[in-house]
Write a protein that holds these residues in place. Structure first.
Motif, short mmCIF file in Angstrom:
data_model
loop_
_atom_site.label_atom_id
_atom_site.label_comp_id
_atom_site.label_asym_id
_atom_site.label_seq_id
_atom_site.Cartn_x
_atom_site.Cartn_y
_atom_site.Cartn_z
N ASP A 9 6.32 -0.15 -0.80
CA ASP A 9 6.11 -0.23 0.64
C ASP A 9 4.61 -0.35 0.87
O ASP A 9 3.85 0.59 0.62
CB ASP A 9 6.66 1.03 1.31
N VAL A 10 4.18 -1.53 1.31
CA VAL A 10 2.75 -1.76 1.49
C VAL A 10 2.14 -0.75 2.45
O VAL A 10 1.01 -0.30 2.27
CB VAL A 10 2.50 -3.21 1.98
N GLY A 11 2.90 -0.38 3.48
CA GLY A 11 2.40 0.61 4.44
C GLY A 11 2.11 1.96 3.83
O GLY A 11 1.31 2.73 4.37
N GLU A 12 2.73 2.25 2.68
CA GLU A 12 2.47 3.50 1.96
C GLU A 12 1.45 3.31 0.85
O GLU A 12 0.68 4.22 0.53
CB GLU A 12 3.77 4.04 1.37
N ALA A 13 1.42 2.12 0.25
CA ALA A 13 0.60 1.89 -0.95
C ALA A 13 -0.86 1.58 -0.64
O ALA A 13 -1.73 1.78 -1.49
CB ALA A 13 1.19 0.75 -1.77
N VAL A 14 -1.14 1.09 0.56
CA VAL A 14 -2.50 0.67 0.92
C VAL A 14 -2.99 1.52 2.08
O VAL A 14 -2.26 1.72 3.06
CB VAL A 14 -2.54 -0.82 1.29
N ARG A 15 -4.21 1.99 1.99
CA ARG A 15 -4.78 2.84 3.03
C ARG A 15 -6.23 2.46 3.32
O ARG A 15 -6.92 1.86 2.51
CB ARG A 15 -4.74 4.32 2.60
N ASP A 16 -6.67 2.83 4.54
CA ASP A 16 -8.09 2.77 4.93
C ASP A 16 -8.70 1.38 4.88
O ASP A 16 -9.85 1.21 4.49
CB ASP A 16 -8.92 3.74 4.08
N VAL A 17 -7.93 0.37 5.29
CA VAL A 17 -8.53 -0.96 5.40
C VAL A 17 -9.06 -1.15 6.82
O VAL A 17 -8.60 -0.52 7.78
CB VAL A 17 -7.55 -2.09 5.03
#
Length: 319
Positions: A202-210
């Protein structure tokens, strides 16, 4: 009367509605040029439009599809000072109104076109305008990407995405792309710093603080991607009209979100040409078809798995 080949459809529907017919060569109105088309790009929006699912409020039948063009100026209309006969040009005229790029000739406002940079062939030039301007306007005009920004590009191996990765890197950003595992190598070669398999996590869980999300899909995928943003970050969503609740969810998270639709833009085209000339941007053409095989080109792009772009060669040279 001089005739040309043109791909016209009399009704909205499947690829079988695309008919190669003879039609009179148009004449340029004041501020327009007549372009002899060498190649025309094929985009997903062409498929939606062919089906009658996009821009029906400004388009009518019979209709000639296509918005990406590269070719040679054959005639200039009254008042045109940007071009002369024989100039090599590319652009995305009139979008989202009918441009008629699936043809041997078309007329276009001169300020919807730009000179093709030296060393760039017609096929690559035809693949660049719509996808390239989308990437440029989303990143530069809407998001204001600056050196050091963290940028998430969805569908990073696709027509817009593979150019957005390169434009963001040229602006000095740290780029994270999403793509299926088989395409990770391609996206890394484009310059992405990280690649995330959107089919596995889930990209919404795997990527942060962009700082910026370049979003090519609407609906729940876009809503989940809002969680990737740092407080105050911005999502530019090419499918914002198909993402109900986007503004409300963004407000809950303390981020910004905006919809987006690409516009004709000579300055943007020239900026893209400058990046190409400097070796900082390259378009990837995965397939090319002659004009008579336009239905096959549409069938391929409708599969949704295209790497880079698809192009129709119109003048027969294939250059």
């Amino acid at each position: 009367m001089v005739e040309m080949r043109v791909v016209r459809q009399r009704e909205w529907g499947g690829p079988e509605t695309l008919e190669v017919l003879e039609s009179p060569v148009p004449r340029p109105a004041p501020t327009e040029v007549l372009v002899r088309v060498a190649a025309a790009g094929v985009n997903p929006v062409d498929v939606y439009t062919r089906r009658g699912l996009a821009y029906n409020q400004v388009l009518g039948l019979p209709f000639v599809n296509g918005w990406d063009v590269a070719g040679v100026v054959e005639e200039v209309g009254y008042g045109v000072t940007r071009f002369r006969r024989g100039d090599r040009v590319f652009g995305m005229p009139r979008f989202p109104f009918e441009a008629g790029c699936y043809a041997e000739y078309l007329t276009a406002p001169s300020r919807h076109l730009a000179p093709i940079p030296d060393g760039l062939g017609f096929v690559d030039a035809a693949a660049l305008p719509l996808a390239g301007l989308t990437a440029w306007q989303m990143l530069v005009d809407a998001a204001g990407v600056a050196p050091g920004d963290r940028v998430l590009v969805s569908a990073a191996a696709g027509g817009v995405g593979h150019l957005a990765v390169q434009v963001a890197k040229a602006r000095g950003a740290y780029v994270i792309g999403t793509a299926s595992a088989a395409k990770h190598g391609f996206v890394k070669e484009l310059g992405a710093d990280e690649v995330v398999d959107h089919t596995a996590v889930d990209v919404g869980e795997a990527v942060r603080d962009v700082d910026v999300v370049v979003q090519m899909f609407g609906g729940d995928q876009a809503l989940r991607a809002l969680s990737c943003l740092r407080p105050g970050g911005i999502m530019v969503n090419a499918q914002g009209a198909w993402t109900p609740g986007m503004a409300e969810r963004a407000a809950e998270l303390g981020v910004r979100a905006t919809w987006f639709l690409v516009e004709p833009d000579a300055d943007g085209l020239e900026a893209l040409a400058h990046l190409v000339a400097g070796g900082r941007l390259a378009v990837h053409v995965s397939a090319r078809f002659p004009l008579a095989e336009v239905a096959a080109a549409h069938a391929l792009i409708a599969e949704g798995r295209t790497l880079g772009k698809i192009v129709l060669t119109v003048d027969g040279s294939g250059a």
